[in-house]
Design a protein around this motif. Structure first.
Motif, PDB file in Angstrom:
ATOM      1  N   ASN A 103       0.859  -1.168   0.000  1.00  0.00           N
ATOM      2  CA  ASN A 103       0.000   0.000   0.000  1.00  0.00           C
ATOM      3  C   ASN A 103       0.907   1.233   0.000  1.00  0.00           C
ATOM      4  OD1 ASN A 103      -1.568   2.192   0.825  1.00  0.00           O
ATOM      5  ND2 ASN A 103      -2.966   0.876   1.985  1.00  0.00           N
ATOM      6  N   LYS A 104       1.075   1.860  -1.147  1.00  0.00           N
ATOM      7  CA  LYS A 104       2.033   2.958  -1.287  1.00  0.00           C
ATOM      8  C   LYS A 104       1.731   4.134  -0.372  1.00  0.00           C
ATOM      9  CE  LYS A 104       3.240   1.321  -5.771  1.00  0.00           C
ATOM     10  NZ  LYS A 104       2.622   1.081  -7.029  1.00  0.00           N
ATOM     11  N   PRO A 105       0.464   4.551  -0.226  1.00  0.00           N
ATOM     12  CA  PRO A 105       0.202   5.642   0.726  1.00  0.00           C
ATOM     13  C   PRO A 105       0.576   5.275   2.169  1.00  0.00           C
ATOM     14  CG  PRO A 105      -1.615   5.460  -0.808  1.00  0.00           C
ATOM     15  CD  PRO A 105      -0.726   4.271  -1.053  1.00  0.00           C
ATOM     16  N   LEU A 106       0.331   4.025   2.554  1.00  0.00           N
ATOM     17  CA  LEU A 106       0.688   3.593   3.902  1.00  0.00           C
ATOM     18  C   LEU A 106       2.209   3.556   4.067  1.00  0.00           C
ATOM     19  CD1 LEU A 106      -0.120   2.579   6.689  1.00  0.00           C
ATOM     20  CD2 LEU A 106      -0.191   0.260   5.746  1.00  0.00           C
ATOM     21  N   LEU A 107       2.908   3.070   3.064  1.00  0.00           N
ATOM     22  CA  LEU A 107       4.374   3.064   3.124  1.00  0.00           C
ATOM     23  C   LEU A 107       4.909   4.500   3.186  1.00  0.00           C
ATOM     24  CD1 LEU A 107       5.314   0.294   0.523  1.00  0.00           C
ATOM     25  CD2 LEU A 107       5.270   0.109   3.022  1.00  0.00           C
ATOM     26  N   GLY A 146      10.206  16.040   4.848  1.00  0.00           N
ATOM     27  CA  GLY A 146       9.749  14.662   4.697  1.00  0.00           C
ATOM     28  C   GLY A 146       8.403  14.590   4.004  1.00  0.00           C
ATOM     29  N   GLY A 147       7.510  15.504   4.353  1.00  0.00           N
ATOM     30  CA  GLY A 147       6.190  15.548   3.706  1.00  0.00           C
ATOM     31  C   GLY A 147       6.287  15.872   2.229  1.00  0.00           C
ATOM     32  N   LEU A 148       7.208  16.746   1.882  1.00  0.00           N
ATOM     33  CA  LEU A 148       7.422  17.083   0.475  1.00  0.00           C
ATOM     34  C   LEU A 148       7.905  15.854  -0.296  1.00  0.00           C
ATOM     35  CD1 LEU A 148       7.307  19.485  -1.472  1.00  0.00           C
ATOM     36  CD2 LEU A 148       9.675  19.993  -0.845  1.00  0.00           C
ATOM     37  N   ALA A 149       8.779  15.070   0.304  1.00  0.00           N
ATOM     38  CA  ALA A 149       9.247  13.833  -0.335  1.00  0.00           C
ATOM     39  C   ALA A 149       8.085  12.875  -0.551  1.00  0.00           C
ATOM     40  CB  ALA A 149      10.335  13.171   0.506  1.00  0.00           C
ATOM     41  N   VAL A 150       7.244  12.728   0.453  1.00  0.00           N
ATOM     42  CA  VAL A 150       6.087  11.843   0.349  1.00  0.00           C
ATOM     43  C   VAL A 150       5.159  12.320  -0.764  1.00  0.00           C
ATOM     44  CG1 VAL A 150       3.968  11.182   1.567  1.00  0.00           C
ATOM     45  CG2 VAL A 150       6.187  10.948   2.688  1.00  0.00           C
ATOM     46  N   PHE A 151       4.945  13.622  -0.846  1.00  0.00           N
ATOM     47  CA  PHE A 151       4.110  14.176  -1.911  1.00  0.00           C
ATOM     48  C   PHE A 151       4.688  13.841  -3.284  1.00  0.00           C
ATOM     49  CE2 PHE A 151       3.285  17.649  -4.902  1.00  0.00           C
ATOM     50  CZ  PHE A 151       1.892  17.566  -4.979  1.00  0.00           C
ATOM     51  N   ILE A 153       6.791  11.387  -4.048  1.00  0.00           N
ATOM     52  CA  ILE A 153       6.726   9.929  -4.250  1.00  0.00           C
ATOM     53  C   ILE A 153       5.332   9.513  -4.700  1.00  0.00           C
ATOM     54  CG2 ILE A 153       6.723   7.722  -3.011  1.00  0.00           C
ATOM     55  CD1 ILE A 153       9.063   8.976  -1.294  1.00  0.00           C
ATOM     56  N   LEU A 154       4.322   9.967  -3.971  1.00  0.00           N
ATOM     57  CA  LEU A 154       2.949   9.576  -4.302  1.00  0.00           C
ATOM     58  C   LEU A 154       2.500  10.167  -5.638  1.00  0.00           C
ATOM     59  CD1 LEU A 154       1.259   9.693  -0.788  1.00  0.00           C
ATOM     60  CD2 LEU A 154       2.027   7.681  -2.087  1.00  0.00           C
ATOM     61  N   SER A 155       2.968  11.362  -5.957  1.00  0.00           N
ATOM     62  CA  SER A 155       2.641  11.966  -7.262  1.00  0.00           C
ATOM     63  C   SER A 155       3.242  11.159  -8.400  1.00  0.00           C
ATOM     64  CB  SER A 155       3.161  13.408  -7.326  1.00  0.00           C
ATOM     65  OG  SER A 155       2.499  14.213  -6.392  1.00  0.00           O
ATOM     66  N   ASN A 160       2.557   7.394 -12.785  1.00  0.00           N
ATOM     67  CA  ASN A 160       2.903   6.119 -13.414  1.00  0.00           C
ATOM     68  C   ASN A 160       1.704   5.187 -13.478  1.00  0.00           C
ATOM     69  OD1 ASN A 160       5.508   6.942 -13.846  1.00  0.00           O
ATOM     70  ND2 ASN A 160       6.326   5.911 -12.042  1.00  0.00           N
ATOM     71  N   GLY A 161       0.848   5.216 -12.475  1.00  0.00           N
ATOM     72  CA  GLY A 161      -0.364   4.402 -12.479  1.00  0.00           C
ATOM     73  C   GLY A 161      -1.308   4.808 -13.595  1.00  0.00           C
TER      74      GLY A 161
END
Length: 169
Positions: A103-107, A146-151, A153-155, A160-161
């Motif tokens: 689960n990418k958002p959970l990771l 860290g939040g910017l990195a998560v944003f 990554i998820l973007s 890609n999805g």
């Protein structure tokens, strides 16, 4: 391949942060370099009107000089950048070592939480270092990085999805 290998970059980065937090401010001071090697006089008229308080200290050209003022932003930008990298490395390690549900958002949330926990530890550790002070505002900057990195990554995952969904490559 041993899954520990995926954690090595994160642990090396944590060691770099730990070392940096163990270094007294005088050994990290870049004001002399900025003052001696870079002519910043042109920036003074543009920056002299900016003044604010951070950690109960005035941040302005008048209070710190142009080199000190610019160093402040370099140091705070470093907080964001360093913890951006840490969150990315933790996410990378989690992504390649967690067997169950990817689960990418959970990771990503877990990577962010780990980053923030380390940021809290880092500020506490910094308080043990001569001429360094811990400050909750720096933890907020770290959490933002860290939040910017998560944003990001998820973007990227989302983009890609979409490509795979519509067979675009």
């Amino acid at each position: 391949m041993n899954k520990f290998v995926y954690w090595v970059p994160a642990f090396i980065w944590i060691a770099v942060i730990y070392y940096s937090s163990s270094t007294p401010y005088e050994k990290q001071d870049i004001k002399p370099w900025l003052g001696d090697w870079v002519n910043l006089s042109w920036a003074g008229p543009y920056l002299e009107r900016i003044s604010f308080t951070y950690n109960n200290q005035e941040v302005s050209v008048a209070a710190q000089g142009i080199a000190g003022f610019i160093e402040f932003f370099i140091r705070k930008g470093a907080h964001i950048g360093v913890f951006f990298v840490l969150a990315f490395l933790i996410y990378f390690a989690l992504f390649y070592t967690v067997q169950q549900n990817k689960n990418k958002p959970l990771l990503a949330a877990s990577a962010w939480a780990g980053t923030v926990l380390y940021a809290v530890f880092d500020e506490w550790h910094q308080g043990l270092t001569p001429n360094r002070t811990p400050y909750a505002g720096d933890v907020l900057l770290d959490a933002f990085g860290g939040g910017l990195a998560v944003f990001v990554i998820l973007s990227v995952h989302r983009k890609n999805g979409r490509k795979k969904k519509f067979n675009i490559e």
